[in-house]
Design a protein around this motif. Structure first.
Motif, mmCIF file in Angstrom:
data_model
loop_
_atom_site.group_PDB
_atom_site.id
_atom_site.type_symbol
_atom_site.label_atom_id
_atom_site.label_comp_id
_atom_site.label_asym_id
_atom_site.label_seq_id
_atom_site.Cartn_x
_atom_site.Cartn_y
_atom_site.Cartn_z
ATOM 1 N N LYS A 146 -17.798 -6.195 7.040
ATOM 2 C CA LYS A 146 -16.399 -6.594 7.054
ATOM 3 C C LYS A 146 -16.194 -8.062 6.692
ATOM 4 O O LYS A 146 -16.916 -8.941 7.160
ATOM 5 N N LEU A 171 -0.249 -6.131 14.220
ATOM 6 C CA LEU A 171 -1.515 -6.869 14.143
ATOM 7 C C LEU A 171 -1.464 -7.938 13.054
ATOM 8 O O LEU A 171 -1.929 -9.065 13.242
ATOM 9 N N LYS A 210 -7.354 -17.130 6.597
ATOM 10 C CA LYS A 210 -8.551 -16.379 6.184
ATOM 11 C C LYS A 210 -8.118 -15.255 5.249
ATOM 12 O O LYS A 210 -7.275 -14.436 5.607
ATOM 13 N N ASN A 228 1.857 3.288 2.134
ATOM 14 C CA ASN A 228 2.822 3.431 3.237
ATOM 15 C C ASN A 228 3.900 2.358 3.204
ATOM 16 O O ASN A 228 5.077 2.651 3.410
ATOM 17 N N THR A 273 8.873 1.815 11.932
ATOM 18 C CA THR A 273 8.171 2.965 11.342
ATOM 19 C C THR A 273 6.673 2.948 11.654
ATOM 20 O O THR A 273 5.926 3.804 11.189
ATOM 21 N N ASP A 308 -4.922 -9.597 3.663
ATOM 22 C CA ASP A 308 -6.269 -10.147 3.428
ATOM 23 C C ASP A 308 -6.673 -10.024 1.954
ATOM 24 O O ASP A 308 -7.143 -10.979 1.334
ATOM 25 N N PHE A 368 10.253 -3.890 10.550
ATOM 26 C CA PHE A 368 9.135 -3.090 10.038
ATOM 27 C C PHE A 368 8.410 -2.323 11.149
ATOM 28 O O PHE A 368 7.731 -1.338 10.887
ATOM 29 N N GLY A 400 0.096 -4.466 5.994
ATOM 30 C CA GLY A 400 -0.696 -4.839 7.159
ATOM 31 C C GLY A 400 -1.831 -5.779 6.746
ATOM 32 O O GLY A 400 -1.850 -6.310 5.628
ATOM 33 N N GLY A 401 -2.781 -5.940 7.647
ATOM 34 C CA GLY A 401 -3.867 -6.883 7.419
ATOM 35 C C GLY A 401 -4.694 -6.589 6.175
ATOM 36 O O GLY A 401 -5.242 -7.508 5.554
ATOM 37 N N VAL A 402 -4.776 -5.319 5.795
ATOM 38 C CA VAL A 402 -5.540 -4.989 4.589
ATOM 39 C C VAL A 402 -4.878 -5.614 3.367
ATOM 40 O O VAL A 402 -5.527 -6.270 2.551
ATOM 41 N N GLU A 417 -8.501 0.571 5.431
ATOM 42 C CA GLU A 417 -9.623 -0.348 5.265
ATOM 43 C C GLU A 417 -10.504 0.020 4.063
ATOM 44 O O GLU A 417 -11.139 -0.849 3.468
ATOM 45 N N LYS A 423 -10.115 -2.113 1.134
ATOM 46 C CA LYS A 423 -10.311 -3.561 1.214
ATOM 47 C C LYS A 423 -11.672 -3.949 0.638
ATOM 48 O O LYS A 423 -12.595 -4.319 1.351
ATOM 49 N N ASP A 479 0.866 -1.175 0.000
ATOM 50 C CA ASP A 479 0.000 0.000 0.000
ATOM 51 C C ASP A 479 0.908 1.233 0.000
ATOM 52 O O ASP A 479 2.143 1.094 0.020
ATOM 53 N N THR A 536 3.556 -6.438 7.822
ATOM 54 C CA THR A 536 4.390 -5.314 8.255
ATOM 55 C C THR A 536 3.845 -4.561 9.465
ATOM 56 O O THR A 536 4.463 -3.619 9.936
ATOM 57 N N THR A 537 2.654 -4.908 9.941
ATOM 58 C CA THR A 537 2.159 -4.327 11.194
ATOM 59 C C THR A 537 2.199 -5.411 12.268
ATOM 60 O O THR A 537 2.233 -6.610 11.958
ATOM 61 N N CYS A 574 8.606 -0.077 3.747
ATOM 62 C CA CYS A 574 8.998 -1.496 3.802
ATOM 63 C C CYS A 574 9.566 -2.021 2.490
ATOM 64 O O CYS A 574 10.421 -2.903 2.490
#
Ligand code: NAD
Ligand code: ZN
Length: 351
Positions: free
Chosen positions: A145, A126, A136, A39, A166, A103, A163, A98-100, A67, A70, A37, A123-124, A44
């Motif tokens: 969601k 979470l 998933k 960022n 930052t 996923d 990672f 990240g999760g976005v 989000e 997504k 993404d 990279t996050t 990264c």
């Protein structure tokens, strides 16, 4: 600290990006596609590029951060770029974000040409301790969601602690909520360790233990028929608070901040319904309210929150099911909670 074996793939913790290079070479892929993404493209991608080398053997596809990306529109964008780049069935997707990104990238890869291989480079915090493990994949539709998706395992996951440097503090805290949850549901000693650690930049050993716990649970129950529900602790109330905040607040709560509220409420329910000892309820509440800013929940929001909980896809037969704790480190699934109990738990949080 070694690798963790998951459901047909490995999760790497040491020298992960070198391992990724080896993985790509051994996989004999026709070409690699790195999904980022805006960022992770800045923070990264340069490190990843150092490892992948300057050789012209990969393309980068970038989506907007957050989000809001997504969804199926962004999937179509990525599918079209894969077609334009001539990606064949021997192509590899590398989801760097990240999760976005993990996923959406997992979903795009699992459906492009009926499925191409993909790996996760979360990279996050979470996405390392939660989203990248368990298979998933998916996207949102009409602000519901994760309503469209698949269960598809990546070919490997590569954890890189660098990672975190930052990552904004709020994002660290967001992932931390899931780590605290892992301790609360499965491992009291880990919870104790987290309580006393410097969590501003969580050590990779702590991340490793969280991944181990999530991995053990999902391996035992890949399709969420039973024990995987353990991971829902804090999420019945938490998801409702998260959605409500997304709809109402100018600066909405992160997932972890909402789950922290949920865990305090559900610890209270655990105490009232299944005997979580008083002193442990107090301990959970104190640790969480110290780490996370208190979120104001007015009494007149309770009905709206309850309605959101009723809509939760985890429910069956219209009853609201919570995963609770019998003690710190011991979970109990399928506890039916009434509207009154849930509202009382919100009131406990508020005081
Ligand atoms: P995210 O991907 O939106 O990342 C959060 C923000 O951090 C974004 O702005 C991102 O661009 C930025 N960012 C990412 N890495 C960075 C870095 N190293 N440095 C600086 N900025 C960076 O959100 P998230 O919190 O990682 O993940 C949330 C998503 O994960 C949700 O969509 C949720 O549904 C999903 N999720 C999935 C699972 C699963 O099992 N598949 C589990 C939990 C959460
Ligand atoms: Zn969660």
């Amino acid at each position: 600290m070694n690798t963790i074996q998951s459901d047909g793939y490995q999760i790497f913790f040491e020298d992960s990006l070198s391992e990724l290079v080896t993985f790509i070479k051994e996989g004999k892929y026709s070409r690699s596609f790195v999904l980022t993404d805006e960022n992770t493209a800045v923070h990264c991608l340069p490190l990843l590029q150092q490892y992948l080398g300057e050789a012209d053997n990969f393309d980068v596809i970038e989506i907007n951060a957050g989000e809001e990306s997504k969804n199926l529109d962004f999937c179509i964008g990525v599918w079209k770029m894969l077609i334009d780049f001539g990606a064949d069935r021997k192509a590899l997707m590398i989801n760097l974000g990240g999760g976005v990104v993990t996923d959406l990238g997992g979903f795009v890869a699992s459906t492009y040409k009926r499925g191409i291989d993909f790996v996760q480079v979360p990279t996050t915090l979470l996405s390392q301790v939660d989203a990248s493990v368990g298979g998933k994949t998916g996207v949102d539709l009409d602000s519901i969601k994760n309503i469209i998706g698949t269960f598809t395992q990546p070919k490997a996951v590569f954890m890189v602690a660098e990672f975190f440097k930052t990552l904004p503090e709020r994002q660290i805290l967001s992932g931390l909520a899931e780590m605290l949850k892992h301790g609360l549901i499965c491992d009291a000693a880990y919870w104790d360790k987290l309580k006393t650690s410097d969590l501003s930049l969580p050590a990779i050993e702590l991340v490793h233990r969280s991944v181990e716990i999530k991995n053990e649970v999902v391996i035992e129950d890949p399709h969420e028929k039973g024990i995987r529900k353990a991971l829902n602790f804090g999420h019945t109330v938490g998801h409702a608070v998260e959605t409500y905040s997304m709809l109402k607040d100018a600066n909405p709560l992160t997932h972890g901040e909402a789950i922290a509220v949920g865990m305090v409420c559900e610890a209270w329910l655990s105490n009232k319904k299944i005997g979580l000892p008083d002193e442990q309820l107090l301990e959970v509440s104190e640790v969480l309210t110290k780490l996370y800013p208190k979120h104001f929940i007015a009494d007149d929001c309770h009905t709206a929150l309850f309605e959101l909980m009723q809509k939760d896809k985890k429910n069956q037969n219209g009853q609201i099911n919570c995963t609770l704790l019998t003690s710190i480190g011991q979970f109990s699934i399928d506890n039916i909670c009434t509207e009154q109990e849930l509202c009382d738990s919100l009131r406990y949080y508020a005081t």
